[in-house]
Design an enzyme around this catalytic site. Sequence first.
Site, PDB file in Angstrom:
ATOM      1  N   SER A  17     -50.519-113.147 -87.528  1.00 44.57           N
ATOM      2  CA  SER A  17     -51.777-112.441 -87.775  1.00 44.57           C
ATOM      3  C   SER A  17     -51.555-110.943 -87.670  1.00 44.57           C
ATOM      4  O   SER A  17     -51.086-110.448 -86.640  1.00 44.57           O
ATOM      5  CB  SER A  17     -52.820-112.882 -86.748  1.00 44.57           C
ATOM      6  N   HIS A  41     -51.482-113.973 -92.034  1.00 39.63           N
ATOM      7  CA  HIS A  41     -52.866-114.301 -91.701  1.00 39.63           C
ATOM      8  C   HIS A  41     -53.646-112.985 -91.580  1.00 39.63           C
ATOM      9  O   HIS A  41     -53.288-112.121 -90.791  1.00 39.63           O
ATOM     10  CB  HIS A  41     -52.873-115.067 -90.376  1.00 39.63           C
ATOM     11  N   ASP A  74     -57.179-111.321 -90.727  1.00 39.70           N
ATOM     12  CA  ASP A  74     -58.461-111.548 -90.055  1.00 39.70           C
ATOM     13  C   ASP A  74     -59.498-110.521 -90.503  1.00 39.70           C
ATOM     14  O   ASP A  74     -59.385-109.342 -90.204  1.00 39.70           O
ATOM     15  CB  ASP A  74     -58.277-111.456 -88.535  1.00 39.70           C
ATOM     16  N   MET A  98     -63.236-109.319 -90.071  1.00 40.26           N
ATOM     17  CA  MET A  98     -64.366-109.438 -89.126  1.00 40.26           C
ATOM     18  C   MET A  98     -65.422-108.402 -89.464  1.00 40.26           C
ATOM     19  O   MET A  98     -65.102-107.267 -89.811  1.00 40.26           O
ATOM     20  CB  MET A  98     -63.883-109.196 -87.694  1.00 40.26           C
ATOM     21  N   HIS A 147     -58.623-115.159 -93.288  1.00 39.98           N
ATOM     22  CA  HIS A 147     -59.558-115.808 -92.355  1.00 39.98           C
ATOM     23  C   HIS A 147     -60.804-114.936 -92.247  1.00 39.98           C
ATOM     24  O   HIS A 147     -60.774-113.867 -91.653  1.00 39.98           O
ATOM     25  CB  HIS A 147     -58.863-115.968 -90.989  1.00 39.98           C
ATOM     26  N   MET A 175     -64.125-114.027 -90.781  1.00 39.04           N
ATOM     27  CA  MET A 175     -65.067-114.183 -89.660  1.00 39.04           C
ATOM     28  C   MET A 175     -66.255-113.288 -89.965  1.00 39.04           C
ATOM     29  O   MET A 175     -66.462-112.237 -89.346  1.00 39.04           O
ATOM     30  CB  MET A 175     -64.369-113.810 -88.340  1.00 39.04           C
ATOM     31  N   MET A 204     -60.327-123.455 -84.493  1.00 35.78           N
ATOM     32  CA  MET A 204     -60.108-122.290 -83.632  1.00 35.78           C
ATOM     33  C   MET A 204     -59.774-122.757 -82.220  1.00 35.78           C
ATOM     34  O   MET A 204     -60.474-123.593 -81.646  1.00 35.78           O
ATOM     35  CB  MET A 204     -61.350-121.397 -83.603  1.00 35.78           C
ATOM     36  N   GLY A 237     -62.698-113.461 -82.673  1.00 34.89           N
ATOM     37  CA  GLY A 237     -63.109-112.082 -82.436  1.00 34.89           C
ATOM     38  C   GLY A 237     -61.983-111.171 -81.979  1.00 34.89           C
ATOM     39  O   GLY A 237     -61.932-110.017 -82.393  1.00 34.89           O
ATOM     40  N   PHE A 238     -61.088-111.704 -81.169  1.00 31.67           N
ATOM     41  CA  PHE A 238     -60.052-110.842 -80.611  1.00 31.67           C
ATOM     42  C   PHE A 238     -58.719-111.565 -80.490  1.00 31.67           C
ATOM     43  O   PHE A 238     -58.691-112.777 -80.251  1.00 31.67           O
ATOM     44  CB  PHE A 238     -60.470-110.334 -79.222  1.00 31.67           C
ATOM     45  N   GLY A 251     -54.943-111.966 -78.509  1.00 39.91           N
ATOM     46  CA  GLY A 251     -54.485-111.903 -77.124  1.00 39.91           C
ATOM     47  C   GLY A 251     -55.248-112.748 -76.120  1.00 39.91           C
ATOM     48  O   GLY A 251     -55.102-112.552 -74.919  1.00 39.91           O
ATOM     49  N   ASP A 269     -55.541-121.473 -84.541  1.00 42.16           N
ATOM     50  CA  ASP A 269     -55.537-120.011 -84.471  1.00 42.16           C
ATOM     51  C   ASP A 269     -56.078-119.573 -83.116  1.00 42.16           C
ATOM     52  O   ASP A 269     -57.226-119.878 -82.776  1.00 42.16           O
ATOM     53  CB  ASP A 269     -56.422-119.475 -85.613  1.00 42.16           C
ATOM     54  N   GLY A 270     -55.236-118.854 -82.367  1.00 42.37           N
ATOM     55  CA  GLY A 270     -55.657-118.302 -81.088  1.00 42.37           C
ATOM     56  C   GLY A 270     -54.825-118.798 -79.930  1.00 42.37           C
ATOM     57  O   GLY A 270     -54.773-120.002 -79.673  1.00 42.37           O
ATOM     58  N   GLY A 271     -54.151-117.875 -79.272  1.00 39.93           N
ATOM     59  CA  GLY A 271     -53.394-118.237 -78.078  1.00 39.93           C
ATOM     60  C   GLY A 271     -52.153-119.066 -78.334  1.00 39.93           C
ATOM     61  O   GLY A 271     -51.657-119.739 -77.430  1.00 39.93           O
ATOM     62  N   GLY A 273     -50.663-114.104 -83.428  1.00 41.22           N
ATOM     63  CA  GLY A 273     -50.780-112.647 -83.486  1.00 41.22           C
ATOM     64  C   GLY A 273     -49.894-111.995 -82.458  1.00 41.22           C
ATOM     65  O   GLY A 273     -48.792-111.516 -82.768  1.00 41.22           O
ATOM     66  N   SER A 274     -50.328-112.010 -81.208  1.00 38.79           N
ATOM     67  CA  SER A 274     -49.567-111.315 -80.163  1.00 38.79           C
ATOM     68  C   SER A 274     -48.182-111.911 -79.935  1.00 38.79           C
ATOM     69  O   SER A 274     -47.249-111.187 -79.613  1.00 38.79           O
ATOM     70  CB  SER A 274     -50.372-111.250 -78.863  1.00 38.79           C
TER      71      SER A 274
HETATM   72  C1  DX5 Z   1     -58.978-114.283 -83.451  1.00 35.26           C
HETATM   73  C2  DX5 Z   1     -58.203-114.241 -84.739  1.00 35.26           C
HETATM   74  C3  DX5 Z   1     -56.768-114.617 -84.569  1.00 35.26           C
HETATM   75  C4  DX5 Z   1     -55.986-113.679 -83.673  1.00 35.26           C
HETATM   76  C5  DX5 Z   1     -54.961-114.500 -82.969  1.00 35.26           C
HETATM   77  O1  DX5 Z   1     -60.333-114.239 -83.730  1.00 35.26           O
HETATM   78  O2  DX5 Z   1     -58.764-115.140 -85.672  1.00 35.26           O
HETATM   79  O3  DX5 Z   1     -56.136-114.758 -85.823  1.00 35.26           O
HETATM   80  O4  DX5 Z   1     -55.334-112.651 -84.352  1.00 35.26           O
HETATM   81  O5  DX5 Z   1     -54.302-113.689 -82.041  1.00 35.26           O
HETATM   82  P1  DX5 Z   1     -53.438-114.305 -80.870  1.00 35.26           P
HETATM   83  O6  DX5 Z   1     -52.311-115.075 -81.479  1.00 35.26           O
HETATM   84  O7  DX5 Z   1     -52.960-113.107 -80.124  1.00 35.26           O
HETATM   85  O8  DX5 Z   1     -54.342-115.181 -80.037  1.00 35.26           O
HETATM   86 ZN    ZN Z   2     -57.618-115.677 -87.455  1.00 37.09          ZN
END
Ligand code: DX5
Ligand code: ZN
Length: 227
Positions: A14, A37, A39, A41, A70, A72, A141, A146-147, A149, A179-181, A201-202
């Site tokens: 991401s 990916h 995002d 928003m 993606h 949002m 999800m 939204g964020f 990390g 997606d996420g964590g 992402g992170s």
């Molecule tokens: C969160 C995003 C994700 C985000 C994932 O709302 O949709 O795509 O970038 O980031 P990590 O992998 O750091 O959780």
């Molecule tokens: Zn995403």
Amino acid sequence: MTQHTHSKCCINPSILSADFVNLEAELARISTADAVHVDVMDNHFVPNLTLGLPVVTRIAQVSPIPLDVHLMISDADRWAPAYAQAGAASVTFHAEASAAPIKLARELRAHGAKAAMALRPATAVEPYLDMLTELDMLLIMTVEPGFGGQSFLDVTLPKIRRAAKAIADAGVDVAIQVDGGITAETIERAAEAGASIFVAGSAVYGATDPAQAISELRAAGQKILNR
Ligand code: DX5
Ligand code: ZN
């Protein structure tokens, strides 16, 4: 054991965790990934604001790998088709933000993109099982959108399992994305539950060597999918 209809492990980094001022260089750092990916928003569907159609259009023009967009955003029915027209390989809208998800999925496919629908962590998959044939991918999800990390929500694992079972039972060709964590550790649980496409992402952009992070994630996920 979960039945996987998709056995290839895909890693989609991401760019939410990338340097937004150097996007072209940041894309080059993940050229070994399966897709990027993106995002989007709108500070309405989620409490954060990222980028929109003009930037995604340029990313599609310069990216060495396909775009996994993606959305949002609220009112996905109105805005999502333009992202398919801009060249995204797949466009994911949120079930919670679409008034007519079947019509929208068909429109996305008509524009040549893969159609995907996302569910927030607390949204049940059951009301949508009959429309799986309209989708190429289902995004479950694993954090509240939204964020970047945030920590992986294990509470979503039973939903991934139920979705994987429904897809296998129906004999449809739908990949499950999470997606996420996602880390080298949580990817194993998500893969065991039935996911085959992993957004990170992170875990990728926070690493010293993103290409190495991609190959480590891919190996960890593929090991489970091969079982
Ligand atoms: C969160 C995003 C994700 C985000 C994932 O709302 O949709 O795509 O970038 O980031 P990590 O992998 O750091 O959780
Ligand atoms: Zn995403």
